[in-house]
Design a protein around this motif. Structure first.
Motif, short mmCIF file in Angstrom:
data_model
loop_
_atom_site.label_atom_id
_atom_site.label_comp_id
_atom_site.label_asym_id
_atom_site.label_seq_id
_atom_site.Cartn_x
_atom_site.Cartn_y
_atom_site.Cartn_z
N MET A 17 0.84 -1.18 0.00
CA MET A 17 0.00 0.00 0.00
C MET A 17 0.89 1.25 0.00
O MET A 17 1.84 1.34 0.78
CB MET A 17 -0.88 0.01 1.25
N VAL A 18 0.55 2.21 -0.89
CA VAL A 18 1.30 3.47 -0.93
C VAL A 18 0.31 4.60 -0.68
O VAL A 18 -0.82 4.59 -1.21
CB VAL A 18 2.02 3.65 -2.29
N LYS A 19 0.72 5.57 0.12
CA LYS A 19 -0.18 6.67 0.50
C LYS A 19 -0.02 7.86 -0.44
O LYS A 19 1.10 8.25 -0.76
CB LYS A 19 0.14 7.08 1.94
N TYR A 20 -1.14 8.40 -0.92
CA TYR A 20 -1.13 9.59 -1.77
C TYR A 20 -2.11 10.61 -1.18
O TYR A 20 -3.21 10.25 -0.80
CB TYR A 20 -1.57 9.25 -3.20
N GLU A 21 -1.68 11.88 -1.15
CA GLU A 21 -2.58 12.94 -0.68
C GLU A 21 -3.22 13.60 -1.90
O GLU A 21 -2.53 13.93 -2.87
CB GLU A 21 -1.80 13.99 0.13
N MET A 22 -4.52 13.75 -1.86
CA MET A 22 -5.24 14.44 -2.94
C MET A 22 -5.86 15.70 -2.33
O MET A 22 -6.94 15.65 -1.74
CB MET A 22 -6.34 13.54 -3.50
N PRO A 23 -5.20 16.87 -2.49
CA PRO A 23 -5.68 18.06 -1.79
C PRO A 23 -6.90 18.71 -2.45
O PRO A 23 -7.63 19.45 -1.80
CB PRO A 23 -4.47 19.01 -1.83
N ASN A 24 -7.12 18.43 -3.74
CA ASN A 24 -8.14 19.18 -4.46
C ASN A 24 -9.05 18.29 -5.29
O ASN A 24 -8.97 18.27 -6.50
CB ASN A 24 -7.44 20.19 -5.39
N VAL A 25 -9.93 17.55 -4.64
CA VAL A 25 -10.81 16.65 -5.38
C VAL A 25 -12.16 17.33 -5.56
O VAL A 25 -12.76 17.82 -4.61
CB VAL A 25 -10.97 15.32 -4.61
N ASP A 26 -12.62 17.34 -6.81
CA ASP A 26 -13.93 17.92 -7.12
C ASP A 26 -14.99 16.85 -6.85
O ASP A 26 -14.85 15.71 -7.28
CB ASP A 26 -13.95 18.34 -8.60
N GLU A 27 -16.06 17.24 -6.16
CA GLU A 27 -17.08 16.24 -5.79
C GLU A 27 -17.84 15.73 -7.02
O GLU A 27 -18.53 14.71 -6.95
CB GLU A 27 -18.05 16.82 -4.77
N HIS A 28 -17.75 16.43 -8.15
CA HIS A 28 -18.46 15.99 -9.35
C HIS A 28 -17.65 15.03 -10.20
O HIS A 28 -18.14 14.51 -11.20
CB HIS A 28 -18.89 17.20 -10.20
N MET A 29 -16.38 14.82 -9.82
CA MET A 29 -15.55 13.85 -10.56
C MET A 29 -16.08 12.45 -10.33
O MET A 29 -16.59 12.15 -9.25
CB MET A 29 -14.12 13.86 -10.00
N SER A 30 -15.87 11.59 -11.33
CA SER A 30 -16.10 10.17 -11.06
C SER A 30 -14.83 9.66 -10.37
O SER A 30 -13.79 10.33 -10.37
CB SER A 30 -16.34 9.41 -12.36
N PHE A 31 -14.93 8.47 -9.80
CA PHE A 31 -13.78 7.93 -9.08
C PHE A 31 -12.58 7.76 -10.02
O PHE A 31 -11.44 8.04 -9.66
CB PHE A 31 -14.13 6.60 -8.42
N LEU A 32 -12.87 7.32 -11.24
CA LEU A 32 -11.78 7.10 -12.20
C LEU A 32 -11.16 8.43 -12.65
O LEU A 32 -9.96 8.52 -12.86
CB LEU A 32 -12.26 6.29 -13.41
N GLU A 33 -12.00 9.46 -12.76
CA GLU A 33 -11.46 10.79 -13.11
C GLU A 33 -10.54 11.29 -12.01
O GLU A 33 -9.51 11.92 -12.28
CB GLU A 33 -12.61 11.79 -13.36
N MET A 34 -10.91 10.99 -10.77
CA MET A 34 -10.06 11.37 -9.63
C MET A 34 -8.71 10.67 -9.76
O MET A 34 -7.66 11.29 -9.54
CB MET A 34 -10.79 10.99 -8.34
N LEU A 35 -8.73 9.39 -10.16
CA LEU A 35 -7.47 8.67 -10.35
C LEU A 35 -6.70 9.20 -11.56
O LEU A 35 -5.47 9.21 -11.56
CB LEU A 35 -7.72 7.16 -10.51
N ASP A 36 -7.44 9.66 -12.59
CA ASP A 36 -6.78 10.27 -13.76
C ASP A 36 -5.98 11.49 -13.31
O ASP A 36 -4.85 11.70 -13.77
CB ASP A 36 -7.82 10.73 -14.80
N VAL A 37 -6.58 12.28 -12.42
CA VAL A 37 -5.90 13.48 -11.91
C VAL A 37 -4.64 13.08 -11.15
O VAL A 37 -3.57 13.67 -11.33
CB VAL A 37 -6.87 14.31 -11.01
N LEU A 38 -4.78 12.04 -10.32
CA LEU A 38 -3.62 11.56 -9.57
C LEU A 38 -2.52 11.10 -10.54
O LEU A 38 -1.34 11.45 -10.37
CB LEU A 38 -4.04 10.39 -8.66
#
Lengths: 227, 257
Positions: B19-40
């Protein structure tokens, strides 16, 4: 691609080797055993009717002669197959997910369903003790052959013994809570009209068996039943 | 919103993962989960790190490609949804998420969150089909099908083969997937010719692939993004039981008359 040759293979072997066949054996033996557990409890609740009634019931069972042995052998076979299937299926399960989840949540499965593999072996260990305790008397310090009522009372006077009986029977109740419905699903009985009723019935079955079987050692411990 | 992600990183099938930890400081609530991972992944690429591998295709919840565990649940906390249709509004600010691949011996991890579900294809190939004569096609309305059976077959056919049932099962059983296909074809007149053979072969293949067995816990039904019911597993058991008694494998060489 693997080829699956069925022709020529023994049909019984094919059935036995499959997970569905194993679960069917589990279900049928479970059906027999859960039926026995209910009869056993109803019979033994006669202890509340007094020593004469209870000893007469025991004498009646002993008087069945060869029939008693037929029943015993059938039950023993059912227990043996039920355990053999549980062991084989558990090994398959352990093989099916070699790497465990870091985090896993359960959504709808009941505690009873997830702990069948724990309640089962503990009840099996209890069963051996129970036979040595109240049937053969080897594990009973004050065993009097023939005086079943006295053996019952003196046996449960020991709080440790009574507690083990109660814990084992609560686990048995959990086992039935899931198992009595699960066996119907394994045998292919499922219908929107009947499945909810069967699930309720299984829960009731577990609760009734649990309450009935816990009541007996509890009655001795609390002094309701005495010699 | 701000999220902390713990993601399973694994270089390849024969590498150990962690397991590796990543911080996501700016997630838009309208993103899909996969879009959130795209941003990462965008971020990781800019930093010169290896992006997180995950599978996806349609992102409309109908192809069955995507899927991994979020906090111990396949496809995440929302019911009846694949992970591509799961939106970040389902989570709250400051939440810590645990993301890992579906785990089963029959689903070996290829990389990070991507698993090989070829075992499902082999179960289908073992019997999940109907044989159709060549020549002119049959008029769709020529074969009468009872309404209830058509409905049940359609419900079973909703399975997209994502593998959430296996992932959620305490025994890593593929019973719901296999049963869905057996029920789908077995309920229709076109599926009768191969019904016995289908049950025997698909169940045998399911075992061959090292899937576990069904203990009727019902987890799969609750987590299936398409709501496939465990009633289908009872139907599979019935079909298998009948076939185990009456089935005859063809003994004459093919093509003989």
């Amino acid at each position: 691609m693997s080829t699956i040759a069925v022709g020529g293979i023994n049909r019984t072997a094919l059935f036995y080797q499959s997970v569905i066949g194993k679960k069917v054996i589990m279900a049928v033996t479970g059906f027999i055993l859960s039926g026995f557990v209910l009869g056993h409890m109803i019979g033994n609740l006669q202890v509340f009717a007094g020593p004469e009634k209870f000893n007469a019931y025991a004498a009646f069972l002993q008087g069945l002669g060869p029939m008693l042995w037929v029943a015993r052998i059938a039950l023993l076979a059912a227990v043996g197959l039920h355990i053999a299937m549980a062991v084989q299926l558990t090994l398959l399960k352990l093989d099916a997910r070699p790497q465990a989840y870091v985090k896993k949540s359960a959504l709808v499965s009941t505690y009873a369903a997830r702990t069948m593999i724990w309640s089962g072996p503990i009840v099996a260990a209890f069963l051996i003790y129970h036979l040595l305790h109240l049937t053969t008397g080897h594990a009973h310090p004050d065993f009097k052959p023939g005086d079943v009522y006295a053996n019952f009372i003196t046996g449960f006077k020991n709080p440790a013994v009574a507690l083990f009986y109660m814990v084992a029977n609560i686990l048995l109740a959990f086992h039935l809570y899931h198992g009595v419905w699960s066996m119907f699903q394994s045998l292919g009985v499922s219908h929107p009209r009947y499945t909810p009723i069967l699930k309720r019935l299984a829960q009731l079955y577990g609760i009734v068996i649990g309450l009935g079987n816990v009541a007996m050692p509890m009655a001795v411990l609390t002094g309701i039943l005495t010699l | 919103m701000k999220l902390t992600l713990n993601i399973w990183r694994q270089k390849g099938p024969n590498h150990p993962g962690r397991m590796v930890k990543y911080e996501m400081p700016n997630v838009d609530e309208h993103m899909s989960f996969l879009e959130m991972l795209d941003v990462l992944n965008e971020d990781l690429i800019h930093k010169g790190e290896e992006p997180v591998t995950f599978e996806h295709d349609c992102r409309e919840g109908i192809c069955g490609c995507c899927g991994f565990m979020i906090n111990g649940l396949p496809h995440g906390p929302q019911r009846g949804t694949t992970v591509c249709q799961l939106h970040m509004r389902q989570f709250h600010d400051g939440e810590e998420l645990w993301i890992e691949p579906f785990r089963a011996k029959a689903f070996p991890v290829l990389k990070d969150l991507m698993v090989d579900r070829g075992s499902f294809d082999r179960i289908i190939a073992a019997g999940g089909y109907v044989s159709v004569n060549t020549g002119c096609f049959v008029d769709g309305n020529a074969i009468p099908i009872e309404k209830q059976n058509a409905e049940m077959a359609m419900d079973a056919a909703a399975c997209i083969g994502c593998g959430a049932c296996v992932a959620s099962c305490p025994n890593a059983s593929a019973s719901l997937f296999t049963a869905a296909k057996i029920a789908h074809l077995g309920l229709l007149p076109q599926g009768q010719a191969e019904r016995d053979r289908r049950a025997v072969r698909m169940v045998a293949q399911m075992m061959e692939e090292s899937f576990g067995y069904c203990t009727n816990t019902g987890e799969c039904e609750a987590l299936c993004p398409k709501g496939v019911k465990i009633e289908n597993i009872a139907r599979m058991n019935r079909d298998y039981l009948k076939a185990a008694i009456t089935y005859r494998e063809e003994s004459a060489p093919a093509g003989g008359s």
